[in-house]
Design an enzyme around this catalytic site. Structure first.
Site, PDB file in Angstrom:
ATOM      1  N   ARG A 260       0.824  -1.204   0.000  1.00 47.19           N
ATOM      2  CA  ARG A 260       0.000   0.000   0.000  1.00 47.19           C
ATOM      3  C   ARG A 260       0.860   1.256   0.000  1.00 47.19           C
ATOM      4  O   ARG A 260       0.524   2.247  -0.666  1.00 47.19           O
ATOM      5  CB  ARG A 260      -0.942  -0.001   1.200  1.00 47.19           C
ATOM      6  CG  ARG A 260      -1.873   1.205   1.217  1.00 47.19           C
ATOM      7  CD  ARG A 260      -2.882   1.152   2.366  1.00 47.19           C
ATOM      8  NE  ARG A 260      -3.936   0.197   2.059  1.00 47.19           N
ATOM      9  CZ  ARG A 260      -4.183  -0.879   2.791  1.00 47.19           C
ATOM     10  NH1 ARG A 260      -3.428  -1.141   3.846  1.00 47.19           N
ATOM     11  NH2 ARG A 260      -5.164  -1.696   2.485  1.00 47.19           N
ATOM     12  N   ALA A 261       1.959   1.248   0.718  1.00 48.79           N
ATOM     13  CA  ALA A 261       2.824   2.433   0.772  1.00 48.79           C
ATOM     14  C   ALA A 261       3.373   2.766  -0.615  1.00 48.79           C
ATOM     15  O   ALA A 261       3.458   3.938  -0.984  1.00 48.79           O
ATOM     16  CB  ALA A 261       3.969   2.201   1.757  1.00 48.79           C
TER      17      ALA A 261
END
Length: 370
Positions: A260-261
């Site tokens: 996600r980052a």
């Protein structure tokens, strides 16, 4: 510097409705440039997942959130109160229609009302986890799907999610805090000149809101135009392999969980490039958004933090496991008395016999007395 504004804000860069109090101008925020950038990026690309603003009381968290709503095309700001139910948030069956007509009808919730606007959640860390999880799902996907109480309904819900929290009142669970795209931490201001400038601006606004806002009308309009132009430019900006590699390196160094980052960092860098009307996304754009992406996702890598302690513990356990095989006299006394003895043998004592004592036997009771 918290402005008291209603649940629904007014149109962007325009005058408020007669029944609405004016909001403190976004352009008039002082000493909040990094926070303003994070909010603008979320406004340009709501798919980032919103912004979590953490900080102590009285640091203009809610003022900044309300000020941003005024810059959006519809100027809509919707508050999610702490006591709201899941039905109030996502929508549910319209009971009145069922009782009146006997038909099934969907009653929209706050997510539908916030479409194309700002959904503001004050003290998000005090909301029930199920409620936070539901709104973060919709914030990331832009679609609200309700399957309950005989209702099967989906509708668009693209909004800028802004959550604020005071860490002194409790933290969000790691699974939930990771769902916020960007995070920014506000600190108390201890610079005298800065504090005086903030207080003077707030007093001037409270004394004459319309006159104060008029002084920032030009800069407010410029923000509105920048957001509009950036949204149009966003789809045309692509990422080259060098940018992808730089993002991957930063996320690996931060030891983040999952991917996600990486996705948020790429989207945030693209939104920044669009805000600045750049022709391409560069590593510099990535570096400028990395802090807000990683601050709530960063972990210490096993090889860097605790590695020596882990090796020492493993060695200690290995030594302890071999203590039973050591000959008598290989303990600390023998090691100190014998030059050249293995220094890893310290701390182990040779086995010693222990005396035993005869215990008087117990006479069992008869069957009838048991």
């Amino acid at each position: 510097m918290n402005a008291a504004t209603p649940a629904v804000s007014h149109q962007a860069a325009g005058d408020p409705r007669p029944d609405q109090r004016p909001a403190f101008p976004f352009a008039a925020l002082i000493g909040q440039a990094p926070l303003q950038q994070a909010l603008l990026l979320a406004a340009i690309d709501p798919g980032l997942g919103g912004v979590l603003v953490a900080g102590p009381r009285g640091t203009a968290k809610s003022t900044a959130a309300r000020a941003l709503a005024e810059l959006l095309p519809q100027g809509q700001l919707v508050n999610l109160p702490l006591g709201a139910s899941e039905d109030r948030l996502i929508g549910t069956l319209d009971i009145e229609t069922v009782l009146r007509d006997g038909s099934v009808r969907f009653s929209p919730g706050l997510l539908a009302k916030a479409h194309h606007g700002v959904l503001y959640v004050d003290e998000v860390n005090l909301l029930p986890d199920a409620l936070v999880d539901a709104l973060l799902d919709v914030a990331a996907s832009g679609v609200n799907t309700v399957e309950r109480d005989g209702v099967s309904h989906s509708h668009d819900a693209s909004f800028v999610l802004i959550g604020t929290m005071n860490p002194e009142e409790g933290e969000l669970r790691p699974q939930l805090i990771d769902r916020f795209g960007l995070m920014f931490e506000l600190q108390n201001c201890f610079e005298p000149a800065m504090r005086q400038a903030i207080v003077k601006a707030r007093l001037a606004f409270d004394l004459d809101p319309q006159g104060f806002r008029a002084g920032y009308a030009g800069r407010q309009a410029a923000y509105v135009e920048r957001i509009r132009a950036a949204r149009e430019a966003l789809p045309q900006l692509a990422f080259d392999d060098a940018v992808h590699a730089h993002v991957s390196a930063l996320c690996i160094e931060a030891a983040v969980d999952g991917l996600r980052a990486d996705l948020v960092m790429l989207r945030a860098a693209r939104a920044l490039a669009a805000l600045e009307q750049a022709v391409a996304v560069t590593a510099e754009h990535v570096d400028r958004v990395a802090g807000a992406v990683l601050i709530h996702r960063r972990h210490q890598r096993d090889g860097q933090a605790g590695g020596d302690a882990y090796e020492s513990e493993a060695q200690r356990q290995a030594d302890a496991g071999g203590a039973a095989d050591r000959p008598a006299g290989s303990g600390a006394d023998a090691a100190s008395a014998s030059p050249g003895a293995d220094e890893n043998d310290w701390g182990y004592l040779p086995p010693e016999p222990a005396p035993t004592t005869q215990v008087k036997g117990v006479i069992p009771l008869g069957a009838k007395k048991r």
